[in-house]
Write an enzyme that holds these catalytic residues in place. Structure first.
Site, PDB file in Angstrom:
ATOM      1  CG  ASN A   1      -0.733   4.939  -1.205  1.00  0.00           C
ATOM      2  OD1 ASN A   1      -1.098   4.551  -2.336  1.00  0.00           O
ATOM      3  ND2 ASN A   1      -1.144   5.686   0.268  1.00  0.00           N
TER       4      ASN A   1
ATOM      5  CD  GLU B   1      -2.693  -0.752   0.128  1.00  0.00           C
ATOM      6  OE1 GLU B   1      -3.264   0.162  -0.699  1.00  0.00           O
ATOM      7  OE2 GLU B   1      -3.468  -1.925   0.055  1.00  0.00           O
TER       8      GLU B   1
ATOM      9  NE  ARG C   1      -5.384   4.069  -5.902  1.00  0.00           N
ATOM     10  CZ  ARG C   1      -4.974   2.489  -6.104  1.00  0.00           C
ATOM     11  NH1 ARG C   1      -4.217   1.692  -6.634  1.00  0.00           N
ATOM     12  NH2 ARG C   1      -4.156   2.221  -4.634  1.00  0.00           N
TER      13      ARG C   1
HETATM   14  N1  LIG Z   1       2.777   8.584  -0.221  1.00  0.00           N
HETATM   15  C1  LIG Z   1       1.853  10.144  -1.311  1.00  0.00           C
HETATM   16  N2  LIG Z   1       2.081  11.353  -1.954  1.00  0.00           N
HETATM   17  C2  LIG Z   1       0.858  12.192  -2.125  1.00  0.00           C
HETATM   18  N3  LIG Z   1      -0.003  12.033  -1.301  1.00  0.00           N
HETATM   19  C3  LIG Z   1      -0.864  10.397  -1.151  1.00  0.00           C
HETATM   20  C4  LIG Z   1       0.472   9.569  -0.745  1.00  0.00           C
HETATM   21  N4  LIG Z   1       0.398   8.256  -0.096  1.00  0.00           N
HETATM   22  C5  LIG Z   1      -1.615   9.194  -0.029  1.00  0.00           C
HETATM   23  N5  LIG Z   1      -1.733  10.030  -0.412  1.00  0.00           N
HETATM   24  C6  LIG Z   1      -3.164  11.095  -0.897  1.00  0.00           C
HETATM   25  O1  LIG Z   1      -4.264  10.158  -0.092  1.00  0.00           O
HETATM   26  C7  LIG Z   1      -4.758   9.472  -0.484  1.00  0.00           C
HETATM   27  C8  LIG Z   1      -5.447   8.371   0.237  1.00  0.00           C
HETATM   28  O2  LIG Z   1      -4.275   6.943  -0.001  1.00  0.00           O
HETATM   29  P1  LIG Z   1      -4.767   5.738  -0.082  1.00  0.00           P
HETATM   30  O3  LIG Z   1      -5.772   5.359   1.103  1.00  0.00           O
HETATM   31  O4  LIG Z   1      -3.716   4.689  -0.363  1.00  0.00           O
HETATM   32  O5  LIG Z   1      -6.103   5.583  -1.077  1.00  0.00           O
HETATM   33  P2  LIG Z   1      -5.985   5.350  -2.893  1.00  0.00           P
HETATM   34  O6  LIG Z   1      -4.307   5.534  -3.619  1.00  0.00           O
HETATM   35  O7  LIG Z   1      -6.563   4.834  -2.791  1.00  0.00           O
HETATM   36  O8  LIG Z   1      -6.435   6.917  -3.201  1.00  0.00           O
HETATM   37  C9  LIG Z   1      -4.455   9.370  -2.153  1.00  0.00           C
HETATM   38  O9  LIG Z   1      -5.797   9.947  -2.955  1.00  0.00           O
HETATM   39  C10 LIG Z   1      -3.467  11.003  -2.339  1.00  0.00           C
HETATM   40  O10 LIG Z   1      -4.206  11.629  -2.079  1.00  0.00           O
HETATM   41 MG   LIG Z   2      -2.649   3.737  -1.917  1.00  0.00          MG
END
Ligand SMILES: Nc1ncnc2c1ncn2[C@@H]1O[C@H](COP(=O)(O)OP(=O)(O)O)[C@@H](O)[C@H]1O
Ligand SMILES: [Mg+2]
Lengths: 120, 155
Positions: free
Chosen positions: B63, B59, B118
């Site tokens: 990201n 996960e 997503r």
């Molecule tokens: N490493 C990262 N850099 C920038 N934004 C991030 C990062 N990790 C997560 N995000 C932000 O947080 C949101 C939620 O992440 P997550 O719970 O993994 O859901 P998803 O990846 O399905 O969108 C993402 O849609 C993104 O906007």
């Molecule tokens: Mg994610």
């Protein structure tokens, strides 16, 4: 149709025509595999507009939340063509992730694992 | 559960460490989680503990690839520390776009993805498969996610 890309393989049976599309996945579902898998499935859904698409997950050894996206996306596609998506035989780990996302309330999940039958 | 958590220390001494840096290519997702799992195998974790670690790492790494370095390829820095008391500390860092509102990003089902592919469940999965998840982020500076997992192992 059979395709393999690194740690994930996909088999789609078109024998069911517009009745049922059977999708059998094996290996690992992550963001990398979900990207190509969804393209393949969507192409067949658009071609056959089936009443039912069955995704068989019994051969999946790993899945993260990308799998939720993959399933929800296909659920939406199937709704758009007036059909239904069914997910078959997710293992305990996958069920845990489904439940976190509340997916079992949206998509129909069929489970008839050997274990269950044995206990019943 | 809560009581147990208070007794555990998240800052014990580290006795073994692995570092890994990978470009943010999706083909590396499988590699990253497999490498972390292989390193953690020396703790003799249960299959369930190992699956928790693999999934949480997947996960965080995903990201970095899909959000942090969305339109570019950057480096993902992974550090795995084995600490006293069965604590595994996994740091996954990027120098990407950063997260504006971390609390909001951690909300179940929240996603900034507009393509509808997503689920917004990444942080929720990390939180439920680990004992603690820490997120530091700065806009346009990057994000550091630290996963804390106590491995009891096969006793
Ligand atoms: N490493 C990262 N850099 C920038 N934004 C991030 C990062 N990790 C997560 N995000 C932000 O947080 C949101 C939620 O992440 P997550 O719970 O993994 O859901 P998803 O990846 O399905 O969108 C993402 O849609 C993104 O906007
Ligand atoms: Mg994610």
């Amino acid at each position: 149709m059979q395709k393999t890309n690194r740690n994930c393989s996909l088999f789609i049976s078109e024998d069911g025509g517009s009745e049922e599309l059977l999708v059998v996945l094996k290996g690992e579902i992550d963001h990398h595999s979900a990207v190509w898998v969804r393209t393949e499935i969507d192409e067949k859904i658009m071609r056959y507009r089936p009443s039912r698409t069955v995704m068989d997950l019994s051969g999946i050894s790993f899945m993260d939340s990308s799998g939720i996206g993959l399933i929800m996306g296909r659920h939406t596609r199937m709704q758009a063509v007036g059909g239904l998506l069914v997910v078959r035989e997710p293992n305990e780990r996958i069920m845990k992730i489904f439940e976190l996302a509340g997916l079992t309330r949206i998509v129909s999940v069929e489970r008839e694992s050997r274990k269950r039958r044995g206990r019943a | 559960m809560k009581e147990k958590e208070q007794k555990r220390s998240y800052s014990t001494e580290c006795y073994n460490e692995m570092k890994l840096r990978l470009p943010s290519l999706s083909v590396n997702e499988g590699m990253a989680r497999a490498a972390v799992a292989a390193f953690c195998a020396q703790l003799d974790p249960t299959p369930s503990e190992l699956a928790d670690i693999k999934c949480a790492v997947s996960e965080a790494v995903t990201n970095c690839i899909v959000h942090a370095y969305r339109d570019t390829v950057g480096i993902i820095y992974i550090s795995v520390k084995l600490c006293r008391g069965g604590l595994v500390r996994i740091e996954i860092k990027d120098k990407g776009c950063g997260i504006e509102d971390v609390e909001l990003a951690r909300t179940p089902l929240y996603t900034t993805d507009s393509a509808g592919e997503r689920s917004g469940m990444g942080f929720t999965v990390m939180e439920s498969f680990c004992d603690k998840v820490r997120v530091f982020s700065g806009c346009k500076k990057g994000t550091t996610v630290t996963l804390f997992k106590f491995v009891k192992g096969k006793e």
